[in-house]
Design a protein around this motif. Structure first.
Motif, PDB file in Angstrom:
ATOM      1  N   THR A 198      -1.029  14.524 -25.430  1.00 34.85           N
ATOM      2  CA  THR A 198      -2.305  13.934 -24.987  1.00 34.85           C
ATOM      3  C   THR A 198      -2.128  12.475 -24.606  1.00 34.85           C
ATOM      4  N   LEU A 199      -1.378  11.731 -25.430  1.00 37.15           N
ATOM      5  CA  LEU A 199      -1.114  10.319 -25.163  1.00 37.15           C
ATOM      6  C   LEU A 199      -0.357  10.149 -23.846  1.00 37.15           C
ATOM      7  N   LEU A 200       0.680  10.967 -23.644  1.00 40.10           N
ATOM      8  CA  LEU A 200       1.468  10.886 -22.420  1.00 40.10           C
ATOM      9  C   LEU A 200       0.624  11.226 -21.191  1.00 40.10           C
ATOM     10  N   ALA A 201      -0.202  12.248 -21.316  1.00 42.63           N
ATOM     11  CA  ALA A 201      -1.068  12.651 -20.202  1.00 42.63           C
ATOM     12  C   ALA A 201      -2.053  11.539 -19.840  1.00 42.63           C
ATOM     13  N   CYS A 202      -2.644  10.931 -20.863  1.00 42.56           N
ATOM     14  CA  CYS A 202      -3.601   9.841 -20.617  1.00 42.56           C
ATOM     15  C   CYS A 202      -2.921   8.653 -19.939  1.00 42.56           C
ATOM     16  N   GLY A 203      -1.689   8.338 -20.380  1.00 42.71           N
ATOM     17  CA  GLY A 203      -0.947   7.238 -19.778  1.00 42.71           C
ATOM     18  C   GLY A 203      -0.673   7.475 -18.299  1.00 42.71           C
ATOM     19  N   GLN A 204      -0.291   8.719 -17.962  1.00 44.59           N
ATOM     20  CA  GLN A 204       0.001   9.034 -16.560  1.00 44.59           C
ATOM     21  C   GLN A 204      -1.266   9.017 -15.700  1.00 44.59           C
ATOM     22  N   ILE A 205      -2.368   9.493 -16.271  1.00 42.66           N
ATOM     23  CA  ILE A 205      -3.642   9.491 -15.532  1.00 42.66           C
ATOM     24  C   ILE A 205      -4.102   8.059 -15.276  1.00 42.66           C
ATOM     25  N   LEU A 206      -3.926   7.186 -16.264  1.00 44.80           N
ATOM     26  CA  LEU A 206      -4.287   5.769 -16.082  1.00 44.80           C
ATOM     27  C   LEU A 206      -3.419   5.119 -14.995  1.00 44.80           C
ATOM     28  N   GLY A 207      -2.120   5.456 -15.003  1.00 42.80           N
ATOM     29  CA  GLY A 207      -1.233   4.949 -13.965  1.00 42.80           C
ATOM     30  C   GLY A 207      -1.667   5.413 -12.591  1.00 42.80           C
ATOM     31  N   LEU A 208      -2.067   6.690 -12.518  1.00 39.26           N
ATOM     32  CA  LEU A 208      -2.550   7.248 -11.256  1.00 39.26           C
ATOM     33  C   LEU A 208      -3.786   6.500 -10.771  1.00 39.26           C
ATOM     34  N   VAL A 209      -4.735   6.282 -11.687  1.00 38.99           N
ATOM     35  CA  VAL A 209      -5.970   5.579 -11.333  1.00 38.99           C
ATOM     36  C   VAL A 209      -5.668   4.151 -10.873  1.00 38.99           C
ATOM     37  N   PHE A 210      -4.742   3.498 -11.568  1.00 39.62           N
ATOM     38  CA  PHE A 210      -4.414   2.108 -11.215  1.00 39.62           C
ATOM     39  C   PHE A 210      -3.869   2.019  -9.793  1.00 39.62           C
ATOM     40  N   TYR A 211      -2.941   2.892  -9.452  1.00 42.87           N
ATOM     41  CA  TYR A 211      -2.307   2.800  -8.129  1.00 42.87           C
ATOM     42  C   TYR A 211      -3.190   3.329  -7.009  1.00 42.87           C
ATOM     43  N   ILE A 212      -4.149   4.173  -7.361  1.00 40.92           N
ATOM     44  CA  ILE A 212      -5.109   4.605  -6.339  1.00 40.92           C
ATOM     45  C   ILE A 212      -6.081   3.482  -6.020  1.00 40.92           C
ATOM     46  N   GLU A 213      -6.501   2.781  -7.065  1.00 40.10           N
ATOM     47  CA  GLU A 213      -7.538   1.762  -6.906  1.00 40.10           C
ATOM     48  C   GLU A 213      -6.999   0.429  -6.387  1.00 40.10           C
TER      49      GLU A 213
ATOM     50  N   ALA B 239       0.834  -1.211   0.000  1.00 38.74           N
ATOM     51  CA  ALA B 239       0.000   0.000   0.000  1.00 38.74           C
ATOM     52  C   ALA B 239       0.860   1.250   0.000  1.00 38.74           C
ATOM     53  N   ASN B 240       1.951   1.226   0.790  1.00 32.15           N
ATOM     54  CA  ASN B 240       2.853   2.388   0.820  1.00 32.15           C
ATOM     55  C   ASN B 240       3.536   2.607  -0.526  1.00 32.15           C
ATOM     56  N   GLU B 241       3.966   1.506  -1.146  1.00 29.38           N
ATOM     57  CA  GLU B 241       4.623   1.601  -2.450  1.00 29.38           C
ATOM     58  C   GLU B 241       3.658   2.143  -3.507  1.00 29.38           C
ATOM     59  N   ASN B 242       2.426   1.650  -3.470  1.00 34.79           N
ATOM     60  CA  ASN B 242       1.414   2.124  -4.413  1.00 34.79           C
ATOM     61  C   ASN B 242       1.091   3.607  -4.187  1.00 34.79           C
ATOM     62  N   ALA B 243       1.114   4.012  -2.912  1.00 32.40           N
ATOM     63  CA  ALA B 243       0.864   5.426  -2.607  1.00 32.40           C
ATOM     64  C   ALA B 243       1.970   6.310  -3.194  1.00 32.40           C
ATOM     65  N   LYS B 244       3.218   5.843  -3.078  1.00 28.70           N
ATOM     66  CA  LYS B 244       4.339   6.586  -3.663  1.00 28.70           C
ATOM     67  C   LYS B 244       4.192   6.683  -5.181  1.00 28.70           C
ATOM     68  N   ASN B 245       3.817   5.564  -5.797  1.00 29.67           N
ATOM     69  CA  ASN B 245       3.615   5.564  -7.249  1.00 29.67           C
ATOM     70  C   ASN B 245       2.467   6.494  -7.651  1.00 29.67           C
ATOM     71  N   ALA B 246       1.422   6.514  -6.835  1.00 27.23           N
ATOM     72  CA  ALA B 246       0.273   7.374  -7.132  1.00 27.23           C
ATOM     73  C   ALA B 246       0.686   8.851  -7.093  1.00 27.23           C
ATOM     74  N   ILE B 247       1.512   9.202  -6.104  1.00 30.60           N
ATOM     75  CA  ILE B 247       1.994  10.590  -6.007  1.00 30.60           C
ATOM     76  C   ILE B 247       2.863  10.940  -7.222  1.00 30.60           C
ATOM     77  N   HIS B 248       3.721   9.985  -7.609  1.00 35.13           N
ATOM     78  CA  HIS B 248       4.569  10.182  -8.791  1.00 35.13           C
ATOM     79  C   HIS B 248       3.719  10.461 -10.028  1.00 35.13           C
ATOM     80  N   TYR B 249       2.694   9.626 -10.227  1.00 36.54           N
ATOM     81  CA  TYR B 249       1.834   9.799 -11.399  1.00 36.54           C
ATOM     82  C   TYR B 249       0.960  11.040 -11.293  1.00 36.54           C
ATOM     83  N   LEU B 250       0.611  11.408 -10.091  1.00 36.79           N
ATOM     84  CA  LEU B 250      -0.169  12.637  -9.907  1.00 36.79           C
ATOM     85  C   LEU B 250       0.636  13.851 -10.386  1.00 36.79           C
TER      86      LEU B 250
END
Length: 331
Positions: free
Chosen positions: A47-62, A8-19
């Motif tokens: 646009t492609l890069l932004a979408c990729g980062q947003i998807l990464g953010l969603v994945f690590y939040i969920e 959970a901590n690792e995913n939180a760090k990844n979520a912040i990175h993607y945010l």
């Protein structure tokens, strides 16, 4: 339990990175939209890069479970690598912020346009700067005007007192061609055909006469050529003291070639505004006819030699595919 907390901590760090990377890419995409320089491929990439980062953010939040799927691991690693390009996006944002705002200039006088001392303007040696609440008004006290193509004018040429981009370019390219410049143009008795566009008007300067022509622009350029004058075509933004038909919806700094009290001048707004506001404000200055000059990130690179003989950049950063300038010289 400890392993679950660790994941959970690792995913939180990844979520912040993607945010953070998502925020940077979205900001860069917004900048691209605002400057609207026609580079669609860059818009698509961002646009492609932004979408990729947003998807990464969603994945690590969920997801609070460790990743076991090999394909998903590879996709996330690639996406993670793409996030580091946000550093380039940050530099792009900094560049846009730098080039979209006018350098603060030391004016020769400040006040309402009705207070301007035209005798002081006429007596100036170099480019006289008059500042109002919204504008810098540049009066180059020149002996000659010319268009320079391909090679950027040098600040070492001591007779140059004003240099700025003039014509639009059809395409970005390092290879120079007169046909890549929008509208016909002339200088030193040479006539050059440019890329044709609707609603172009002409600016000509021949035998000391300044002229803005709304009709038969090509004919006016040919007349100027025959007289070995200078002339080019651009869009008029003011015609007979009223807004012309040229439309532009972006929020930015504008530049226009015009006359005030019969004296040729260039007007820049000090802060970004919409074109309609720019038009209405310069009409209040008494402007009757005004021609747009090429602006945008890099294209707005320009400089003057002021009344103290010092070179001052109006905008700092040039781009290699900007390949035409209007130059005012004083002997």
């Amino acid at each position: 339990m400890d392993n679950k907390v660790s994941v959970a901590n690792e995913n939180a760090k990844n979520a912040i990175h993607y945010l953070l990377s998502s925020f940077i890419y979205v900001a860069a995409l917004t900048m691209l939209y605002l400057i609207d320089d026609g580079t669609k491929s860059l818009n698509y990439l961002m646009t492609l890069l932004a979408c990729g980062q947003i998807l990464g953010l969603v994945f690590y939040i969920e997801d609070d479970k460790p990743i076991t799927n090999k394909i998903l691991k590879i996709v996330l690693k690639i996406n993670r690598l793409m996030s580091y390009f946000s550093v380039v996006a940050l530099l792009f944002i900094a560049m846009v912020m730098t080039t979209q705002y006018h350098n603060k200039m030391k004016a020769d006088a400040y006040g309402d346009i009705s207070e301007i001392d035209m005798d002081a303007v006429e007596a100036a040696d170099g480019t006289y700067i008059y500042e109002t609440d919204n504008f810098y008004i540049y009066f180059p006290n020149f002996d000659s005007v010319e268009l320079v193509f391909k090679d950027r004018p040098s600040k070492k040429e001591e007779d140059i007192i004003f240099c700025a981009g003039a014509l639009f370019h059809q395409e970005r390219t390092l290879d120079f061609s007169h046909m890549n410049l929008v509208g016909d143009h002339t200088c030193n008795g040479e006539y050059y055909e440019g890329y044709d566009h609707d609603e172009l008007s002409a600016f000509t300067y021949c035998d000391g006469e300044i002229k803005f022509s709304f009709d038969n622009a090509d004919d006016e350029i040919r007349k100027a050529c025959d007289k070995k004058g200078v002339g080019f075509e651009q869009f008029m933004i003011i015609k007979d003291g009223k807004p012309a038909t040229f439309k532009f919806t972006r929020y930015r700094c504008f530049r226009t070639l015009t006359t005030i009290n019969g004296k040729l001048c260039i007007i820049d707004n000090k802060k970004q505004m919409f074109l309609e506001d720019f038009r209405s404000e310069i009409i209040k200055l008494g402007v009757k006819d005004a021609m747009y000059m090429d602006m945008g990130s890099g294209w707005n690179y320009s400089w003057i030699r002021n009344t103290e003989g010092k070179i001052k950049n109006m905008f700092n950063i040039p781009v290699p595919y900007s390949q035409n300038w209007i130059v005012f010289r004083r002997k």
